[in-house]
Design an enzyme around this catalytic site. Structure first.
Site, short mmCIF file in Angstrom:
data_model
loop_
_atom_site.label_atom_id
_atom_site.label_comp_id
_atom_site.label_asym_id
_atom_site.label_seq_id
_atom_site.Cartn_x
_atom_site.Cartn_y
_atom_site.Cartn_z
CE1 TYR A 141 -2.07 3.58 2.42
CE2 TYR A 141 -3.56 2.74 0.50
CZ TYR A 141 -2.90 3.87 1.49
OH TYR A 141 -3.72 4.90 1.37
NE ARG A 188 0.47 12.93 11.28
CZ ARG A 188 0.98 13.71 10.00
NH1 ARG A 188 2.09 14.42 9.88
NH2 ARG A 188 0.10 13.54 8.63
NE ARG A 198 -9.93 6.00 3.34
CZ ARG A 198 -9.24 6.61 2.30
NH1 ARG A 198 -9.01 7.92 2.36
NH2 ARG A 198 -9.13 5.68 1.29
CG PHE A 258 12.41 18.52 -2.73
CD1 PHE A 258 12.61 17.15 -3.32
CD2 PHE A 258 11.45 19.03 -2.80
CE1 PHE A 258 11.41 16.66 -3.84
CE2 PHE A 258 10.12 18.48 -3.40
CZ PHE A 258 10.10 17.29 -3.93
C1 LIG Z 1 2.45 10.71 0.38
C2 LIG Z 1 3.77 11.28 0.37
C3 LIG Z 1 4.60 11.30 1.56
C4 LIG Z 1 4.40 11.05 -0.93
C5 LIG Z 1 3.19 12.89 0.28
N1 LIG Z 1 4.27 14.05 0.01
C6 LIG Z 1 4.85 14.61 1.10
O1 LIG Z 1 4.64 14.22 2.38
C7 LIG Z 1 5.91 15.69 0.88
C8 LIG Z 1 6.01 16.78 2.08
C9 LIG Z 1 4.68 17.37 2.11
O2 LIG Z 1 3.94 17.47 1.24
N2 LIG Z 1 4.43 18.05 3.49
C10 LIG Z 1 3.12 18.58 3.77
C11 LIG Z 1 2.74 18.39 4.92
C12 LIG Z 1 2.04 17.25 5.23
O3 LIG Z 1 1.33 17.14 4.45
O4 LIG Z 1 2.23 16.66 6.19
C13 LIG Z 1 3.36 20.13 3.56
O5 LIG Z 1 1.96 20.63 2.97
O6 LIG Z 1 4.21 20.85 3.73
O7 LIG Z 1 7.10 15.17 0.71
C14 LIG Z 1 7.20 14.37 -0.27
C15 LIG Z 1 8.58 13.85 -0.83
C16 LIG Z 1 9.41 15.02 -0.76
C17 LIG Z 1 10.74 14.74 -1.34
C18 LIG Z 1 11.20 13.25 -1.22
C19 LIG Z 1 10.37 12.36 -1.38
C20 LIG Z 1 10.91 11.00 -1.77
C21 LIG Z 1 9.77 10.01 -1.58
C22 LIG Z 1 8.65 10.26 -1.31
C23 LIG Z 1 8.16 11.43 -0.90
C24 LIG Z 1 8.99 12.36 -1.05
C25 LIG Z 1 6.53 14.39 -1.50
C26 LIG Z 1 6.73 14.70 -2.85
C27 LIG Z 1 5.67 14.75 -3.71
CL1 LIG Z 1 6.24 15.05 -5.34
C28 LIG Z 1 4.30 14.49 -3.53
C29 LIG Z 1 4.08 14.26 -2.26
C30 LIG Z 1 4.97 14.37 -1.28
#
Ligand SMILES: CC(C)(C)CN1C(=O)[C@@H](CC(=O)N[C@@H](CC(=O)O)C(=O)O)O[C@H](c2cccc3ccccc23)c2cc(Cl)ccc21
Length: 340
Positions: A141, A188, A198, A258
């Site tokens: 998942y 969390r 869910r 990043f």
């Molecule tokens: C589910 C998730 C962890 C992939 C979501 N995800 C992340 O959590 C974001 C961070 C984020 O969105 N933080 C939110 C706070 C929050 O929502 O908790 C914010 O608004 O600051 O970072 C990830 C992310 C960033 C950098 C490297 C990564 C490598 C592997 C997987 C994910 C990676 C992310 C990068 C991309 Cl391109 C798309 C989504 C994400």
């Protein structure tokens, strides 16, 4: 490239990016070269896909079709979805703006984004109909919703030439980057997900400690609840060695920042959740001031490792005597704090 030099559609994408992700948008906009726009579009496309997956008002069989066909919308200039109630629905209502900017990207970036959306849509439609039972299901998942994001991002980093080809090739490490973040989110969000009916905690684990996942909210069950929580946190920590190895390969400062920021937020969150009964009565979030401090500190590999050790040691100091996972927790903590 300032906002006034951008095309109207490109400018709108940055407006949507700042609307959908407050603190993280700045880190994306700081990325060097043409990686910035590629990641901005990738983030918005993923946000649109995630908004469909999260929408509980879409009937199951329609949702399966929408998820499996989603990647085709990238090539359909007029596709949009107007029936979402989600706070981020703008990315679906104005998807034509996002897909226009997607089609303007270099074809190497388009290839990665389309392939990840295809795999993610198929994966989400599969796990949507199943329950997370085994730890393997849990990894599957998290692979579909987060591991694939890491694999996609890593391929964008290498395609931009800002990072070495190995970063995009080593999908095991990229996958672990995503699994660490997603497992932390799931641990969390116990209460929030429970309220939404869910369940993302693996049944093979929680059923050792209670009859129903919601039993952990009852005061009299707090000891088995904490043992279950600590076992899942120990499982998530198993990804930290891969995270350290992945981060050690990065050479571009803006790519490093990043990637580092969500990882340090995750380990700080896990440390705060460890053996913490508040997980079952509210959402445990790290304070904004602590998060800002972490963001400013995690700018080079040595300080990233220091932060990871610090929180790993913090967890190690609070292992309750008699906790069933204690030996495994102690072992992963020693591994992480001893990585040379
Ligand atoms: C589910 C998730 C962890 C992939 C979501 N995800 C992340 O959590 C974001 C961070 C984020 O969105 N933080 C939110 C706070 C929050 O929502 O908790 C914010 O608004 O600051 O970072 C990830 C992310 C960033 C950098 C490297 C990564 C490598 C592997 C997987 C994910 C990676 C992310 C990068 C991309 Cl391109 C798309 C989504 C994400």
């Amino acid at each position: 490239q300032k906002l006034d030099e951008m095309s109207p559609t490109a400018r709108k994408c940055y407006v949507y990016l700042n609307q959908t992700s407050r603190s993280f948008a700045a880190v994306i906009q700081a990325l060097d070269g043409d990686l910035r726009h590629a990641v901005c579009i990738f983030y918005l496309v993923l946000r649109a896909l995630d908004t469909v997956e999260d929408d509980m008002t879409i009937p199951l069989k329609d949702k399966v079709q929408m998820l499996q066909n989603f990647y085709k919308n990238l090539e359909s200039p007029d596709w949009k979805y107007m029936d979402s109630k989600d706070k981020d629905r703008i990315v679906l209502e104005d998807f034509p703006t996002i897909s226009t900017e997607y089609r303007g990207l270099d074809e190497h970036y388009r290839e990665v984004i389309s392939d990840i959306c295809h795999k993610m849509g198929d994966g989400m439609s599969e796990v949507l109909q199943t329950e997370v039972i085994t730890l393997q299901d849990w990894n599957m998942y998290c692979h579909y919703v987060a591991g694939l994001v890491g694999i996609g991002l890593s391929k964008l980093f290498s395609a931009s030439k800002l990072e070495d080809p190995i970063v995009g090739k080593d999908t095991q490490l990229s996958n672990s980057m995503g699994l660490f973040l997603q497992k932390t989110n799931i641990i969390r969000d116990y209460l929030e997900d429970n309220i939404d009916k869910r369940e993302f905690w693996p049944r093979d684990v929680w059923s050792k400690y209670g009859k129903k996942l919601s039993d952990f909210q009852e005061k009299e069950n707090i000891t088995p609840a904490l043992h279950c929580l600590n076992e899942l946190i120990t499982n998530a920590l198993e990804h930290v060695p891969d995270v350290i190895k992945y981060m050690s390969r990065l050479r571009n400062q803006t790519v490093f920042n990043f990637c580092a920021i969500p990882q340090v937020m995750a380990i700080a969150t896990l440390a705060k959740c460890y053996n913490n009964r508040n997980v079952f009565s509210g959402v445990v979030k790290i304070r904004k001031g602590q998060a800002v401090g972490l963001m400013m500190e995690a700018t080079c590999f040595q300080s990233l490792r220091r932060i990871l050790y610090k929180y790993a040691r913090e967890i190690g100091k609070t292992i309750p005597p008699g906790d069933p996972s204690a030996p495994k927790t102690q072992k992963i903590i020693s591994t992480v704090t001893s990585l040379g």
